[in-house]
Design a protein around this motif. Structure first.
Motif, PDB file in Angstrom:
ATOM      1  N   VAL A  13     -17.729   5.593   0.136  1.00 51.34           N
ATOM      2  CA  VAL A  13     -18.759   4.879  -0.618  1.00 51.34           C
ATOM      3  C   VAL A  13     -19.562   5.885  -1.445  1.00 51.34           C
ATOM      4  N   ALA A  14     -19.760   5.581  -2.715  1.00 51.60           N
ATOM      5  CA  ALA A  14     -20.598   6.428  -3.571  1.00 51.60           C
ATOM      6  C   ALA A  14     -22.050   6.143  -3.218  1.00 51.60           C
ATOM      7  N   GLU A  15     -22.854   7.178  -3.232  1.00 48.16           N
ATOM      8  CA  GLU A  15     -24.279   6.995  -2.963  1.00 48.16           C
ATOM      9  C   GLU A  15     -24.821   5.926  -3.896  1.00 48.16           C
ATOM     10  N   ASN A  16     -25.659   5.063  -3.367  1.00 53.21           N
ATOM     11  CA  ASN A  16     -26.300   3.988  -4.126  1.00 53.21           C
ATOM     12  C   ASN A  16     -25.314   2.970  -4.679  1.00 53.21           C
ATOM     13  N   SER A  17     -24.085   2.963  -4.191  1.00 50.71           N
ATOM     14  CA  SER A  17     -23.095   1.992  -4.643  1.00 50.71           C
ATOM     15  C   SER A  17     -23.105   0.802  -3.702  1.00 50.71           C
ATOM     16  N   LYS A  18     -22.828  -0.361  -4.240  1.00 54.86           N
ATOM     17  CA  LYS A  18     -22.745  -1.531  -3.384  1.00 54.86           C
ATOM     18  C   LYS A  18     -21.300  -1.818  -2.969  1.00 54.86           C
ATOM     19  N   TYR A  19     -20.386  -0.887  -3.267  1.00 54.38           N
ATOM     20  CA  TYR A  19     -18.980  -1.066  -2.947  1.00 54.38           C
ATOM     21  C   TYR A  19     -18.452   0.055  -2.069  1.00 54.38           C
ATOM     22  N   THR A  20     -17.495  -0.271  -1.221  1.00 53.58           N
ATOM     23  CA  THR A  20     -16.734   0.709  -0.452  1.00 53.58           C
ATOM     24  C   THR A  20     -15.263   0.441  -0.727  1.00 53.58           C
ATOM     25  N   PHE A  21     -14.424   1.429  -0.447  1.00 50.25           N
ATOM     26  CA  PHE A  21     -12.997   1.202  -0.621  1.00 50.25           C
ATOM     27  C   PHE A  21     -12.186   1.984   0.403  1.00 50.25           C
ATOM     28  N   THR A  22     -11.024   1.451   0.699  1.00 47.75           N
ATOM     29  CA  THR A  22     -10.050   2.148   1.535  1.00 47.75           C
ATOM     30  C   THR A  22      -8.721   2.159   0.789  1.00 47.75           C
ATOM     31  N   SER A  23      -7.989   3.234   0.967  1.00 45.82           N
ATOM     32  CA  SER A  23      -6.716   3.422   0.276  1.00 45.82           C
ATOM     33  C   SER A  23      -5.572   2.779   1.057  1.00 45.82           C
ATOM     34  N   ARG A  24      -4.654   2.163   0.328  1.00 50.24           N
ATOM     35  CA  ARG A  24      -3.427   1.641   0.926  1.00 50.24           C
ATOM     36  C   ARG A  24      -2.202   2.302   0.304  1.00 50.24           C
ATOM     37  N   ILE A  25      -2.411   3.471  -0.285  1.00 51.36           N
ATOM     38  CA  ILE A  25      -1.304   4.192  -0.911  1.00 51.36           C
ATOM     39  C   ILE A  25      -0.198   4.460   0.106  1.00 51.36           C
ATOM     40  N   HIS A  26      -0.577   4.851   1.313  1.00 54.14           N
ATOM     41  CA  HIS A  26       0.416   5.169   2.342  1.00 54.14           C
ATOM     42  C   HIS A  26       1.305   3.971   2.677  1.00 54.14           C
ATOM     43  N   VAL A  27       0.764   2.764   2.582  1.00 53.28           N
ATOM     44  CA  VAL A  27       1.550   1.563   2.867  1.00 53.28           C
ATOM     45  C   VAL A  27       2.657   1.399   1.830  1.00 53.28           C
ATOM     46  N   TYR A  28       2.291   1.491   0.561  1.00 54.17           N
ATOM     47  CA  TYR A  28       3.288   1.342  -0.504  1.00 54.17           C
ATOM     48  C   TYR A  28       4.281   2.495  -0.524  1.00 54.17           C
ATOM     49  N   ARG A  29       3.811   3.678  -0.172  1.00 51.89           N
ATOM     50  CA  ARG A  29       4.709   4.829  -0.109  1.00 51.89           C
ATOM     51  C   ARG A  29       5.736   4.631   1.011  1.00 51.89           C
ATOM     52  N   ALA A  30       5.272   4.116   2.148  1.00 54.35           N
ATOM     53  CA  ALA A  30       6.182   3.873   3.282  1.00 54.35           C
ATOM     54  C   ALA A  30       7.205   2.783   2.957  1.00 54.35           C
ATOM     55  N   ILE A  31       6.762   1.739   2.279  1.00 56.60           N
ATOM     56  CA  ILE A  31       7.676   0.664   1.879  1.00 56.60           C
ATOM     57  C   ILE A  31       8.796   1.217   1.001  1.00 56.60           C
ATOM     58  N   GLN A  32       8.454   2.138   0.119  1.00 56.88           N
ATOM     59  CA  GLN A  32       9.439   2.743  -0.784  1.00 56.88           C
ATOM     60  C   GLN A  32      10.193   3.909  -0.136  1.00 56.88           C
ATOM     61  N   ARG A  33       9.817   4.235   1.114  1.00 52.68           N
ATOM     62  CA  ARG A  33      10.410   5.385   1.816  1.00 52.68           C
ATOM     63  C   ARG A  33      10.299   6.651   0.969  1.00 52.68           C
ATOM     64  N   MET A  34       9.079   6.846   0.464  1.00 50.54           N
ATOM     65  CA  MET A  34       8.798   7.964  -0.419  1.00 50.54           C
ATOM     66  C   MET A  34       7.900   8.960   0.310  1.00 50.54           C
ATOM     67  N   SER A  35       8.205  10.221   0.194  1.00 53.39           N
ATOM     68  CA  SER A  35       7.366  11.244   0.816  1.00 53.39           C
ATOM     69  C   SER A  35       6.112  11.474  -0.024  1.00 53.39           C
ATOM     70  N   GLN A  36       5.129  12.098   0.593  1.00 55.15           N
ATOM     71  CA  GLN A  36       3.913  12.463  -0.132  1.00 55.15           C
ATOM     72  C   GLN A  36       4.255  13.406  -1.275  1.00 55.15           C
ATOM     73  N   LYS A  37       5.156  14.320  -1.039  1.00 55.79           N
ATOM     74  CA  LYS A  37       5.563  15.284  -2.064  1.00 55.79           C
ATOM     75  C   LYS A  37       6.241  14.585  -3.235  1.00 55.79           C
ATOM     76  N   GLU A  38       7.110  13.621  -2.937  1.00 55.03           N
ATOM     77  CA  GLU A  38       7.791  12.892  -4.013  1.00 55.03           C
ATOM     78  C   GLU A  38       6.787  12.143  -4.891  1.00 55.03           C
ATOM     79  N   LEU A  39       5.824  11.473  -4.263  1.00 62.95           N
ATOM     80  CA  LEU A  39       4.809  10.764  -5.031  1.00 62.95           C
ATOM     81  C   LEU A  39       3.975  11.746  -5.850  1.00 62.95           C
ATOM     82  N   ALA A  40       3.584  12.834  -5.221  1.00 63.52           N
ATOM     83  CA  ALA A  40       2.786  13.857  -5.916  1.00 63.52           C
ATOM     84  C   ALA A  40       3.517  14.370  -7.151  1.00 63.52           C
ATOM     85  N   ASP A  41       4.798  14.650  -7.012  1.00 57.57           N
ATOM     86  CA  ASP A  41       5.582  15.139  -8.148  1.00 57.57           C
ATOM     87  C   ASP A  41       5.663  14.108  -9.267  1.00 57.57           C
ATOM     88  N   LEU A  42       5.807  12.842  -8.898  1.00 54.55           N
ATOM     89  CA  LEU A  42       5.916  11.786  -9.906  1.00 54.55           C
ATOM     90  C   LEU A  42       4.632  11.609 -10.720  1.00 54.55           C
TER      91      LEU A  42
END
Length: 85
Positions: A13-42
């Motif tokens: 959460v950013a200071e004084n922000s009314k929003y929070t967020f969580t990442s779901r990148i790992h979910v989509y990466r796992a579905i594609q059977r993609m490594s962190q390195k492969e995504l980083a390179d892309l």
């Protein structure tokens, strides 16, 4: 100028922000059977950047977020779960 960002459980959460967020990148990466390195390179970042984003420790640029969304053919809202405080 960037606002400071703090941790709130697994969410970011950013200071004084009314929003929070969580990442779901790992979910989509796992579905594609993609490594962190492969995504980083892309998308042209280091593997550590992907690790940080997946652990909700980063505040990605819109361009990086857009690039990752395009790779997985999803929206930015699919990649990040935004909540109003």
């Amino acid at each position: 100028m960037n606002k400071p960002v703090t941790e709130k459980g697994d969410e970011r959460v950013a200071e004084n922000s009314k929003y929070t967020f969580t990442s779901r990148i790992h979910v989509y990466r796992a579905i594609q059977r993609m490594s962190q390195k492969e995504l980083a390179d892309l998308v042209g970042v280091s593997r550590q950047t992907i690790v940080q984003l997946e652990q909700n420790r980063g505040n990605p640029s819109m361009l990086l977020t857009y690039s990752i969304a395009k790779i997985f053919d999803v929206t930015i809202e699919d990649l990040f779960d935004f909540k109003e405080n």
